[in-house]
Scaffold this motif. Structure first.
Motif, PDB file in Angstrom:
ATOM      1  N   ARG A 193      57.989  26.693  44.070  1.00 25.92           N
ATOM      2  CA  ARG A 193      57.370  25.507  44.688  1.00 25.92           C
ATOM      3  C   ARG A 193      56.553  24.732  43.662  1.00 25.92           C
ATOM      4  N   ILE A 194      56.703  23.415  43.714  1.00 28.52           N
ATOM      5  CA  ILE A 194      55.852  22.475  42.986  1.00 28.52           C
ATOM      6  C   ILE A 194      55.230  21.551  44.020  1.00 28.52           C
ATOM      7  N   ILE A 195      53.933  21.285  43.873  1.00 28.63           N
ATOM      8  CA  ILE A 195      53.254  20.317  44.736  1.00 28.63           C
ATOM      9  C   ILE A 195      52.733  19.191  43.852  1.00 28.63           C
ATOM     10  N   ALA A 196      53.211  17.983  44.104  1.00 28.69           N
ATOM     11  CA  ALA A 196      52.816  16.819  43.307  1.00 28.69           C
ATOM     12  C   ALA A 196      51.950  15.909  44.167  1.00 28.69           C
ATOM     13  N   LEU A 197      50.724  15.671  43.709  1.00 30.30           N
ATOM     14  CA  LEU A 197      49.773  14.838  44.434  1.00 30.30           C
ATOM     15  C   LEU A 197      49.834  13.421  43.877  1.00 30.30           C
ATOM     16  N   ASP A 198      50.446  12.530  44.618  1.00 31.01           N
ATOM     17  CA  ASP A 198      50.658  11.140  44.212  1.00 31.01           C
ATOM     18  C   ASP A 198      51.130  11.041  42.762  1.00 31.01           C
ATOM     19  N   PRO A 199      52.310  11.587  42.469  1.00 31.83           N
ATOM     20  CA  PRO A 199      52.816  11.539  41.089  1.00 31.83           C
ATOM     21  C   PRO A 199      52.869  10.117  40.556  1.00 31.83           C
ATOM     22  N   LEU A 203      56.268   3.356  34.760  1.00 27.27           N
ATOM     23  CA  LEU A 203      57.305   3.889  33.871  1.00 27.27           C
ATOM     24  C   LEU A 203      58.217   4.859  34.600  1.00 27.27           C
ATOM     25  N   PHE A 204      57.660   5.862  35.271  1.00 28.52           N
ATOM     26  CA  PHE A 204      58.472   6.890  35.923  1.00 28.52           C
ATOM     27  C   PHE A 204      59.287   6.316  37.072  1.00 28.52           C
ATOM     28  N   GLN A 205      58.830   5.227  37.652  1.00 28.85           N
ATOM     29  CA  GLN A 205      59.538   4.629  38.784  1.00 28.85           C
ATOM     30  C   GLN A 205      60.951   4.206  38.396  1.00 28.85           C
ATOM     31  N   VAL A 206      61.136   3.834  37.128  1.00 31.82           N
ATOM     32  CA  VAL A 206      62.452   3.343  36.698  1.00 31.82           C
ATOM     33  C   VAL A 206      63.181   4.351  35.814  1.00 31.82           C
ATOM     34  N   TRP A 207      62.573   5.485  35.558  1.00 32.47           N
ATOM     35  CA  TRP A 207      63.221   6.478  34.711  1.00 32.47           C
ATOM     36  C   TRP A 207      64.142   7.375  35.530  1.00 32.47           C
ATOM     37  N   PRO A 208      65.209   7.901  34.911  1.00 35.59           N
ATOM     38  CA  PRO A 208      66.152   8.773  35.629  1.00 35.59           C
ATOM     39  C   PRO A 208      65.523  10.125  35.975  1.00 35.59           C
ATOM     40  N   LYS A 209      66.205  10.875  36.823  1.00 40.33           N
ATOM     41  CA  LYS A 209      65.667  12.117  37.360  1.00 40.33           C
ATOM     42  C   LYS A 209      65.320  13.145  36.294  1.00 40.33           C
ATOM     43  N   ASP A 210      66.043  13.110  35.172  1.00 38.31           N
ATOM     44  CA  ASP A 210      65.784  14.112  34.138  1.00 38.31           C
ATOM     45  C   ASP A 210      64.541  13.780  33.320  1.00 38.31           C
ATOM     46  N   LYS A 211      63.946  12.602  33.560  1.00 43.95           N
ATOM     47  CA  LYS A 211      62.758  12.203  32.811  1.00 43.95           C
ATOM     48  C   LYS A 211      61.543  12.007  33.719  1.00 43.95           C
ATOM     49  N   ARG A 212      61.588  12.581  34.896  1.00 41.55           N
ATOM     50  CA  ARG A 212      60.463  12.512  35.831  1.00 41.55           C
ATOM     51  C   ARG A 212      60.582  13.658  36.825  1.00 41.55           C
ATOM     52  N   LEU A 213      59.585  13.762  37.693  1.00 43.97           N
ATOM     53  CA  LEU A 213      59.637  14.741  38.772  1.00 43.97           C
ATOM     54  C   LEU A 213      60.838  14.466  39.658  1.00 43.97           C
ATOM     55  N   ASP A 214      61.519  15.551  40.054  1.00 45.09           N
ATOM     56  CA  ASP A 214      62.708  15.416  40.889  1.00 45.09           C
ATOM     57  C   ASP A 214      62.762  16.575  41.881  1.00 45.09           C
ATOM     58  N   SER A 215      63.447  16.366  42.966  1.00 43.00           N
ATOM     59  CA  SER A 215      63.528  17.381  44.017  1.00 43.00           C
ATOM     60  C   SER A 215      64.211  18.662  43.564  1.00 43.00           C
ATOM     61  N   SER A 216      64.931  18.609  42.446  1.00 44.19           N
ATOM     62  CA  SER A 216      65.638  19.802  41.958  1.00 44.19           C
ATOM     63  C   SER A 216      64.808  20.630  40.970  1.00 44.19           C
ATOM     64  N   ASP A 217      63.569  20.225  40.705  1.00 37.38           N
ATOM     65  CA  ASP A 217      62.755  20.917  39.696  1.00 37.38           C
ATOM     66  C   ASP A 217      62.228  22.262  40.181  1.00 37.38           C
ATOM     67  N   ALA A 218      62.289  22.512  41.479  1.00 40.57           N
ATOM     68  CA  ALA A 218      61.874  23.787  42.058  1.00 40.57           C
ATOM     69  C   ALA A 218      62.636  23.968  43.355  1.00 40.57           C
ATOM     70  N   ASP A 219      62.564  25.151  43.911  1.00 38.98           N
ATOM     71  CA  ASP A 219      63.223  25.384  45.195  1.00 38.98           C
ATOM     72  C   ASP A 219      62.643  24.437  46.245  1.00 38.98           C
ATOM     73  N   ILE A 220      61.318  24.316  46.261  1.00 38.67           N
ATOM     74  CA  ILE A 220      60.626  23.369  47.134  1.00 38.67           C
ATOM     75  C   ILE A 220      59.787  22.446  46.267  1.00 38.67           C
ATOM     76  N   VAL A 221      59.989  21.158  46.405  1.00 41.98           N
ATOM     77  CA  VAL A 221      59.159  20.163  45.724  1.00 41.98           C
ATOM     78  C   VAL A 221      58.467  19.342  46.799  1.00 41.98           C
ATOM     79  N   GLU A 222      57.162  19.541  46.897  1.00 43.53           N
ATOM     80  CA  GLU A 222      56.354  18.910  47.936  1.00 43.53           C
ATOM     81  C   GLU A 222      55.556  17.776  47.298  1.00 43.53           C
TER      82      GLU A 222
END
Length: 351
Positions: A193-199, A203-222
């Protein structure tokens, strides 16, 4: 970095005053600051080749025996973490902050109060996070790798169960946790599990999934959204996304005083409410009940019956969940017996 922020704020307010805007000034100023600040970071994006030194990132271990002072952890004494019975919780700050920020200490204390068997590790990457935003954004990738490497050592050399690991990060720290999760995946391991508080959004808004937080980075990404579209990411990026008061503007955040332009707190108030809500949710885990819904407008009218509490560290629910808050502490609108715990500790935590 604070001086840069103040200068941006001064320019933004001056633009608004000269242009004669006089309604919704708080939101307008935030947008002006965001646009200027985003422009600056894009201008210098080609100069982000500085790599932070791993030794500049420090880790402090706290547990029931070391509640206040903690112990600095390095590769030479990782064995101190081995006896942990409960979760091992990493807390990662964001831009221009540090591992001793009030919210980091308050969240650490909240966990040690409610989960006395856990260990909490505060990650301080203040030097790398204190750079111009675009540089700090690039540095978050490297710091995430450092954290990931430490977790790999805990698992492979000290027999720590990966299921005990929990990563929590605010703003740039949310992406840093995502990069740590990506590092684990490189060696065939998946964080629970990863919990991200207002990530962070710029910059990250336009970056691809491999360069920012993504739902696949942990089993649960909250993900908890409180300033979406300005200083926080807009849209759903986790396996479960919580949107407080719609995810953009938080009640009780002060209006900007045009005669006190060096008070930058109102600018980042919405962004910072994410960790304030989460701390209260850990202290009172049943209070922030959120309802599953496709939009905030529908949340106000009709929604599905599925409800999940923010701070539920075992949920496997997926989708978008919405809840409203009060404008001041206690932020939760729920009225139940757990509010007593909040009342006892709120003064200590300065909530």
């Amino acid at each position: 970095m604070v001086e840069i922020t103040k200068n941006i704020l001064f320019i933004s307010i001056s633009v608004l005053v000269i242009s004669g805007r006089n309604c919704h000034v708080n939101e307008a100023i935030k947008k002006e600051i965001f646009n200027i600040y985003k422009g600056v970071t894009f201008e210098v994006r080609n100069f982000t080749n500085t790599r932070p030194n791993a030794n500049e990132t420090t880790y402090t271990l706290y547990n029931k025996n070391e509640i206040k002072n903690g112990t600095v952890i390095t590769s030479s004494n990782l064995k101190l973490i081995e006896p942990t019975e409960g979760q091992i919780i990493f807390i990662v700050h964001g831009w221009t902050s540090s591992g001793t920020a009030d919210w980091v200490i308050n969240l650490k204390d909240a966990f040690l109060i409610t989960k006395p068997k856990c260990s909490v590790i505060t990650v301080d990457w203040g030097t790398a996070a204190g750079q111009l935003y675009s540089i700090a954004s690039a540095n978050s990738y490297n710091v995430g790798n450092f954290i990931g490497e430490m977790i790999i050592d805990l698992i492979e050399k000290h027999n720590v169960d990966i299921k005990k690991i929990l990563l929590i990060g605010h703003s740039l720290g949310g992406h840093t946790c995502g990069f740590a999760g990506k590092k684990l995946k490189e060696v065939g391991k998946l964080l629970p599990r990863i919990i991200a508080l207002d990530p962070a959004g710029p910059l990250f808004q336009v970056w691809p999934k491999d360069k920012r937080l993504d739902s696949s980075d942990a089993d649960i990404v909250e993900v908890l959204h409180t300033d979406a579209g300005t200083f926080g990411l807009a849209g759903s990026v986790g396996t479960i996304d919580f949107f407080a008061n719609g995810g953009q503007f938080q009640p009780g955040c002060a209006r900007i005083d045009l005669f006190d332009i060096f008070n930058i707190d109102p600018v980042f108030c919405d962004h910072g409410r994410s960790h304030s809500y989460f701390i209260e949710a850990i202290l009172n885990p049943a209070d922030f009940l959120a309802r599953k819904c496709s939009t905030y407008n529908l949340f106000k009218k009709r929604c599905q019956d599925e409800r999940i509490a923010l701070g539920n560290l075992t949920t496997r629910a997926t989708g978008n969940f919405y809840f409203d808050t009060n404008k001041e502490p206690p932020y939760s609108k729920q009225e139940n017996s757990s509010r007593g715990l909040f009342g006892m500790v709120s003064k200590v935590f300065k909530l």
